[in-house]
Structures are given as C-alpha cells and as structure tokens.
Motif scaffolding. Structure first.
Motif, PDB file in Angstrom:
ATOM      1  N   PHE A  10       0.932  -1.095   0.010  1.00 48.62           N
ATOM      2  CA  PHE A  10      -0.101  -0.152   0.018  1.00 48.62           C
ATOM      3  C   PHE A  10       0.696   1.420  -0.093  1.00 48.62           C
ATOM      4  O   PHE A  10       2.074   1.372   0.355  1.00 48.62           O
ATOM      5  CB  PHE A  10      -0.983  -0.026   1.036  1.00 48.62           C
ATOM      6  N   ARG A  11       0.400   2.328  -0.374  1.00 47.03           N
ATOM      7  CA  ARG A  11       1.058   3.532  -0.750  1.00 47.03           C
ATOM      8  C   ARG A  11       0.541   4.641   0.323  1.00 47.03           C
ATOM      9  O   ARG A  11      -0.595   4.777   0.598  1.00 47.03           O
ATOM     10  CB  ARG A  11       0.874   4.312  -1.942  1.00 47.03           C
ATOM     11  N   SER A  12       1.590   5.316   0.994  1.00 45.01           N
ATOM     12  CA  SER A  12       1.241   6.482   1.798  1.00 45.01           C
ATOM     13  C   SER A  12       1.586   7.725   1.300  1.00 45.01           C
ATOM     14  O   SER A  12       2.774   7.552   0.414  1.00 45.01           O
ATOM     15  CB  SER A  12       1.882   6.268   2.980  1.00 45.01           C
ATOM     16  N   SER A  13       0.958   8.600   1.393  1.00 43.94           N
ATOM     17  CA  SER A  13       1.079  10.115   0.254  1.00 43.94           C
ATOM     18  C   SER A  13       1.778  10.966   1.504  1.00 43.94           C
ATOM     19  O   SER A  13       2.343  12.036   0.779  1.00 43.94           O
ATOM     20  CB  SER A  13      -0.285  10.744   0.275  1.00 43.94           C
ATOM     21  N   SER A  14       2.035  10.645   2.548  1.00 44.42           N
ATOM     22  CA  SER A  14       2.612  11.649   3.595  1.00 44.42           C
ATOM     23  C   SER A  14       3.827  10.867   4.344  1.00 44.42           C
ATOM     24  O   SER A  14       4.308  11.631   5.090  1.00 44.42           O
ATOM     25  CB  SER A  14       1.580  11.748   4.911  1.00 44.42           C
ATOM     26  N   ARG A  15       4.055   9.596   4.188  1.00 37.92           N
ATOM     27  CA  ARG A  15       5.340   9.068   4.915  1.00 37.92           C
ATOM     28  C   ARG A  15       6.153   8.297   3.719  1.00 37.92           C
ATOM     29  O   ARG A  15       5.597   7.758   2.859  1.00 37.92           O
ATOM     30  CB  ARG A  15       4.640   7.991   5.838  1.00 37.92           C
ATOM     31  N   ASN A  16       7.253   8.103   4.128  1.00 39.74           N
ATOM     32  CA  ASN A  16       8.206   7.369   3.027  1.00 39.74           C
ATOM     33  C   ASN A  16       8.761   5.997   3.908  1.00 39.74           C
ATOM     34  O   ASN A  16       8.580   5.795   4.731  1.00 39.74           O
ATOM     35  CB  ASN A  16       9.409   8.359   2.882  1.00 39.74           C
ATOM     36  N   LEU A  17       9.710   5.717   3.162  1.00 46.49           N
ATOM     37  CA  LEU A  17      10.389   4.471   3.733  1.00 46.49           C
ATOM     38  C   LEU A  17      11.392   4.744   4.885  1.00 46.49           C
ATOM     39  O   LEU A  17      11.768   5.919   5.073  1.00 46.49           O
ATOM     40  CB  LEU A  17      11.217   3.844   2.524  1.00 46.49           C
ATOM     41  N   GLY A  18      11.479   3.626   5.737  1.00 44.40           N
ATOM     42  CA  GLY A  18      12.438   3.769   6.890  1.00 44.40           C
ATOM     43  C   GLY A  18      13.787   3.649   6.330  1.00 44.40           C
ATOM     44  O   GLY A  18      13.811   2.946   5.148  1.00 44.40           O
ATOM     45  N   LEU A  19      14.857   3.873   7.033  1.00 40.07           N
ATOM     46  CA  LEU A  19      16.161   3.654   6.784  1.00 40.07           C
ATOM     47  C   LEU A  19      16.913   3.291   7.944  1.00 40.07           C
ATOM     48  O   LEU A  19      16.774   3.571   8.829  1.00 40.07           O
ATOM     49  CB  LEU A  19      16.558   5.002   6.112  1.00 40.07           C
ATOM     50  N   TYR A  20      18.020   2.326   7.631  1.00 38.69           N
ATOM     51  CA  TYR A  20      18.980   2.119   8.586  1.00 38.69           C
ATOM     52  C   TYR A  20      20.268   1.915   7.917  1.00 38.69           C
ATOM     53  O   TYR A  20      20.519   1.544   6.702  1.00 38.69           O
ATOM     54  CB  TYR A  20      18.606   0.560   9.303  1.00 38.69           C
ATOM     55  N   MET A  21      21.320   1.976   8.639  1.00 35.90           N
ATOM     56  CA  MET A  21      22.808   2.043   8.559  1.00 35.90           C
ATOM     57  C   MET A  21      23.265   1.029   9.054  1.00 35.90           C
ATOM     58  O   MET A  21      23.029   0.906  10.575  1.00 35.90           O
ATOM     59  CB  MET A  21      23.445   3.448   8.586  1.00 35.90           C
ATOM     60  N   ILE A  22      24.148   0.050   8.490  1.00 33.03           N
ATOM     61  CA  ILE A  22      24.696  -0.747   9.044  1.00 33.03           C
ATOM     62  C   ILE A  22      26.401  -1.029   9.203  1.00 33.03           C
ATOM     63  O   ILE A  22      26.861  -0.164   8.181  1.00 33.03           O
ATOM     64  CB  ILE A  22      24.199  -2.283   8.384  1.00 33.03           C
ATOM     65  N   ARG A  23      27.009  -1.371  10.355  1.00 35.03           N
ATOM     66  CA  ARG A  23      28.472  -1.262  10.449  1.00 35.03           C
ATOM     67  C   ARG A  23      28.986  -2.764  10.989  1.00 35.03           C
ATOM     68  O   ARG A  23      28.198  -3.122  12.092  1.00 35.03           O
ATOM     69  CB  ARG A  23      28.927  -0.236  11.379  1.00 35.03           C
ATOM     70  N   ASN A  24      29.973  -3.265  10.134  1.00 33.25           N
ATOM     71  CA  ASN A  24      30.396  -4.598  10.543  1.00 33.25           C
ATOM     72  C   ASN A  24      31.685  -4.580  11.243  1.00 33.25           C
ATOM     73  O   ASN A  24      32.432  -3.645  10.834  1.00 33.25           O
ATOM     74  CB  ASN A  24      30.357  -5.410   9.627  1.00 33.25           C
ATOM     75  N   ASP A  25      31.905  -5.387  12.326  1.00 32.37           N
ATOM     76  CA  ASP A  25      33.289  -5.384  12.895  1.00 32.37           C
ATOM     77  C   ASP A  25      34.163  -6.599  12.254  1.00 32.37           C
ATOM     78  O   ASP A  25      33.538  -7.065  11.048  1.00 32.37           O
ATOM     79  CB  ASP A  25      33.304  -5.508  14.291  1.00 32.37           C
TER      80      ASP A  25
END
Length: 323
Positions: free
Chosen positions: A95-110
């Motif tokens: 489904f589509r939202s006209s007022s919200r976007n995708l979430g985002l995450y950043m990953i770091r590995n040891d």
C-alpha cells in the motif's frame, strides 16, 4: 502440520527499509581521512520479514509470496517496488502512503562480521500499514510475521492485526511467527512479552531464538523455552540456538540439527531471516523438518559470507540449489 504444496500462497507482513552499508569493512578504531573511499555507502533494501520473503522465493521459485506492507510515494519507494518485481515478490498487498516514506537503517560490521545498526524508521509508512489497508480483505494459506512486524505498530493497529489473524485462521490460514525481539522498538519489556505471547498463541509454526528469549524472558536453555511454549499449542517449534544448532519440537518429538560451519563470516545480517526462508521453502516442498533445518542452515551460512542482508542472485544460486 502439512506443508507439501509449492503453490500455496504465503503472505509475509512487515517493513522493508532502505539499507545503507559501508563498501569497506571498518576496523574498530583507526584514523581515516573523512574524504577517503571508506565513507562510500552501498544502497539496497532490506528488513527482517522482507529478507525472509526474498530467500523463500529464491529457494522455491514456484512458491507464491506476497509482501504486506506500506511504502511511500517517493522515488525510493518506486525503486523498492521495482526491486520486489525483480525478486518476483507479489506486490498486490503493498500500500502507498502520500505523507510518509520508507524507513532507513545504516549498518556497520566489525572484523568478525557482527553488526551494529542505526535506524530512522519511527515515521515510516510501514508503521501505518494496518490503518492504510483498512477494509482490505485477502486470503492465504500461510501468514508470516515477526516481533518486529508487531513492534512497529501502535496498540490500536496491533489489535487490528490480531483481528486480521483471527479472520485468516477462520478461513483456514496457518500462522508462522518469529519473535525477533528488538528492545528499542518496544515501550517496555512487559509490552513486548504481552504481544509476543499473543502471537505465539496464534502460531502453527514458530521460530524462537535463544538470544531473543534470553533478552525478553530470561530463558537460558531450550527446555525453558519449550516449557514456556508448552501451553501455546504450536504444532512445530524450530528454535535457533546459534552454534549449538537448531532444536526442533514437533508432535512431542525433539531433535537437534547441527548448523553449517563457516570459515569466514563477513556479515551476520539476515542470518536468522535467511534460515526461516530456507526452512519454510523446504517444508513447502515436502521436506521433513530435520532436512528442512539443514537446508535452512545452509542458506544462512551462505548469506553471512557476503555483505548486506540480500546477497546477489548469482552468489546465492552458486551455493544453494533450488528445491
């Protein structure tokens, strides 16, 4: 439990986010020029249940997998829809939202492949999925969700979700659940225990993780986990216990299946998600639980030797035969 039909429709519910990861693994502490290539990021799309959907489809191409979520109307959401098409994931319940976007995450590995995350997801479209899809009806043979699927919703939508689950079960759907506990997504531990318990009580197939149960319930071994789940009437319990192996409890019979040994771990992101996808794919293809666990473990072992949650199709097919 009978899972012997590759044509069954599975609906997988949750959130897919934009994933950003460094193109070069960073060591623990070092001095770097902020303008070097070490700061370049690779972009892709991932999320626990989305990862499971992709790997299930790859393992069993004949399966019908629909992803239930909400996305935005922005260009990144358009890119995600295109990527779902590439993975042959059905988007009829996106489904589509006209007022919200995708979430985002950043990953770091040891250096051992263990990861840390930074998230920007509180206002994502997926957190409003049950509100946006209000009034939509669908049928499926299997409905899969995780603790994260529940955690990102407010209480009103959580109640609506369980009404949906009850409706699906009344139509003959089976429920699969992975608790996938992430403390930061819950307002309190008690809240997480309550909703996790409700999901377990609806589940026909459950994937408890030893680490999740230790953090959420204080369970320290398989016996304590199985004891907690004893009154939930779950037909098939597949407990993931790290290097110890996979504990399976089905029809009062219990066994342990060893995991694949990996010489060099690059990125443990999506290991459990990939296992779940491989396991369910094998069960849909008619494999026994022990064989399915071995297959799922091989899928997970392959995924963690590459960076990112979703590895390339070529890398996957070079190691994992389709069922």
């Amino acid at each position: 439990m009978s899972i012997v039909d590759t044509k069954q429709r599975m609906v997988i519910f949750g959130e897919c986010m934009v994933e950003l990861r460094s193109t070069q693994r960073e060591s623990s502490v070092s001095t770097r020029d902020e303008n070097t290539d070490n700061n370049l990021m690779a972009k892709s799309f991932a999320g626990d249940t989305y990862n499971t959907a992709v790997y299930l489809k790859r393992c069993l191409p004949s399966s019908s997998i629909s992803y239930l979520t909400a996305i935005g109307a922005d260009f990144l959401s358009d890119e995600l829809l295109f990527k779902m098409g590439e993975h042959e994931i059905n988007t009829d319940l996106v489904f589509r939202s006209s007022s919200r976007n995708l979430g985002l995450y950043m990953i770091r590995n040891d250096n051992e492949g263990e990861r840390t995350f930074a998230y920007w997801r509180n206002q994502s479209a997926a957190t409003q999925t049950l509100n946006i899809m209000k009034g939509t009806e669908f049928a499926c043979d299997w409905f899969y969700l995780s603790g994260i699927s529940i955690a990102i919703l407010d209480d009103e939508q959580r109640a609506t979700l369980f009404e949906l689950i009850s409706s699906l079960k009344a139509k003959g759907s089976k429920i699969a659940f992975d608790p996938n506990y992430r403390a930061r997504l819950w307002s309190s531990q008690e809240d997480a225990k309550y909703w996790t318990g409700k999901a377990y009580a609806e589940a026909d197939l459950a994937f408890p993780g030893a680490d999740d149960h230790l953090m959420l319930f204080g369970h320290t071994n398989a016996d304590e986990i199985f004891s907690y789940l004893a009154d939930k009437q779950i037909e098939e319990i597949v407990m993931k216990n790290g290097a110890v192996g996979v504990h399976i409890l089905r029809q009062q019979e219990q066994c342990i299946v060893p995991v694949e040994r990996v010489e060099q771990v690059v990125d443990t992101t999506a290991a459990g998600d990939a296992f779940n996808g491989g396991y369910m794919a094998a069960r849909l293809a008619g494999r026994k639980p022990v064989e399915s666990a071995s297959y799922g473990a091989k899928v997970a072992a392959t995924v963690i030797t590459y960076p990112g949650a979703i590895i390339s199709g070529d890398a996957f097919t070079n190691h994992i035969p389709s069922l």
